[in-house]
Design a protein around this motif. Sequence first.
Motif, short mmCIF file in Angstrom:
data_model
loop_
_atom_site.label_atom_id
_atom_site.label_comp_id
_atom_site.label_asym_id
_atom_site.label_seq_id
_atom_site.Cartn_x
_atom_site.Cartn_y
_atom_site.Cartn_z
N VAL A 8 -5.91 13.48 -23.90
CA VAL A 8 -7.04 12.50 -23.45
C VAL A 8 -6.61 11.10 -23.76
CG1 VAL A 8 -9.49 11.91 -24.21
CG2 VAL A 8 -9.04 14.19 -23.98
N VAL A 9 -6.81 10.19 -22.82
CA VAL A 9 -6.05 8.78 -22.94
C VAL A 9 -7.27 7.89 -23.25
CG1 VAL A 9 -4.84 6.94 -22.03
CG2 VAL A 9 -4.06 9.34 -21.36
N GLY A 10 -7.32 7.37 -24.55
CA GLY A 10 -8.54 6.48 -24.98
C GLY A 10 -9.19 7.23 -25.91
N VAL A 29 -5.31 19.72 -27.80
CA VAL A 29 -5.64 18.29 -27.29
C VAL A 29 -4.90 17.18 -28.03
CG1 VAL A 29 -7.55 16.76 -27.24
CG2 VAL A 29 -8.07 19.19 -27.07
N LEU A 30 -4.40 16.42 -27.19
CA LEU A 30 -3.62 15.41 -27.75
C LEU A 30 -4.29 14.15 -27.59
CD1 LEU A 30 0.00 15.71 -26.31
CD2 LEU A 30 -0.59 16.04 -28.57
N LEU A 31 -4.92 13.39 -28.44
CA LEU A 31 -5.85 12.33 -28.28
C LEU A 31 -5.03 11.13 -28.46
CD1 LEU A 31 -8.59 11.01 -27.72
CD2 LEU A 31 -8.98 11.32 -30.40
N ASN A 69 -7.60 21.61 -36.02
CA ASN A 69 -6.41 21.94 -35.93
C ASN A 69 -5.87 21.85 -34.45
OD1 ASN A 69 -6.71 22.73 -38.67
ND2 ASN A 69 -6.36 25.00 -38.42
N ARG A 70 -6.78 22.00 -33.60
CA ARG A 70 -6.29 21.92 -32.06
C ARG A 70 -6.20 20.48 -31.58
NH1 ARG A 70 -8.94 27.09 -31.34
NH2 ARG A 70 -10.95 26.10 -31.11
N LEU A 71 -6.54 19.38 -32.41
CA LEU A 71 -6.56 17.96 -32.18
C LEU A 71 -5.31 17.51 -32.75
CD1 LEU A 71 -8.48 16.24 -30.57
CD2 LEU A 71 -9.89 15.88 -32.89
N THR A 72 -4.51 16.66 -32.10
CA THR A 72 -3.37 16.08 -32.40
C THR A 72 -3.62 14.49 -32.18
OG1 THR A 72 -2.24 18.07 -32.28
CG2 THR A 72 -0.71 16.04 -32.80
N PRO A 73 -3.42 13.44 -32.79
CA PRO A 73 -3.29 12.20 -32.45
C PRO A 73 -1.95 11.95 -31.70
CG PRO A 73 -3.43 12.40 -34.80
CD PRO A 73 -3.00 13.76 -34.50
#
Length: 283
Positions: A8-10, A29-31, A69-73
Amino acid sequence: MQINKIMVVGAGQMGAGIAQVCATAGLEVLLHDVSEASLQKGITGIEKRLQRAMEKGKLTGEARQAAINRLTPSSTLKDVKTCDLVIEAAVENMEIKTKIFRDLDEQAPEHALLATNTSSLPITEIAAATSRPEKVIGMHFMNPVPVMKLVEVIRGLQTSEETYQAVKQLAVQLEKTPVEVNDYPGFAANRILMPMINEAVYAVYEGVSSPEDIDTVMKLGMNHPMGPLQLADFIGLDTCLYIMEVLHEGLGDSKYRPCPLLRKYVKAGWLGKKSGRGFYSYQ
Ligand code: CAA
């Protein structure tokens, strides 16, 4: 096509909401954001909302932790190399969006789909900045993303059927209801919503009634959860004006002319809830 990992970009209000919904639905998800501060704010907001959902019994503690855990900056678009899909939710500026799409097109694997959450910019033009216009599509979520069930899935002129089907299926996986829309100014949601808001502003401008009473008419008379002027404040009066201008210019019909009062408020810096003042005061 199986979509397992997305970027996700932004990390603003929309991007963070989209990342939250995707991580909760089981996607990696990569944020991504260019600003470290925005990225941190986005992640903190997601964690808080997931915590609240758990406290309300809508999510187990395990599910909450798994989503986190599935979310990475991510601080670089190069991270897109491992993704199947990108959902771009950066600022509504064509120059910035085409630059992002050009960079994503260079960095993303060949099979990856590129979606944009734009509420008003042409998908066809964004797609033309890439070498894969058949894999570019609109995926327009509504605010607040975790609550609102609709996703407009917008086909650009060259979007392939395979891309459309994959994104439609993903929206269902996210427990949203997708609707199929073609690429014309304002798509469907804003083509209908913004003229209603603009008409409510005209009603204030012409002295038909007060903002409070106009909102009451629509809340109690039409069962809308928010009146149009409260909703305009919530969306941002600058955004409403911008979308009216897109409709006016793109469709060339005077029925889309923005109300002078809307222009005046935006010029005064009265942008709605985010600036502390719009049709209502938020001090
Ligand atoms: N993020 C996540 N969840 C939120 C939230 C947010 N920003 N705001 C409210 N919620 C949740 C609350 O936690 C609450 O959840 P529970 O039912 O689990 O308790 C639920 O939404 C209802 O919230 P509230 O009881 O506090 O308040 P409410 O009943 O007034 O609902 C609302 C708030 C959902 C925003 C409702 O007022 C509403 O539907 N408003 C209209 C929203 C709308 O029209 N959005 C579209 C905007 S246009 C757009 O997005 C497109 C564009 O391109 C401009």
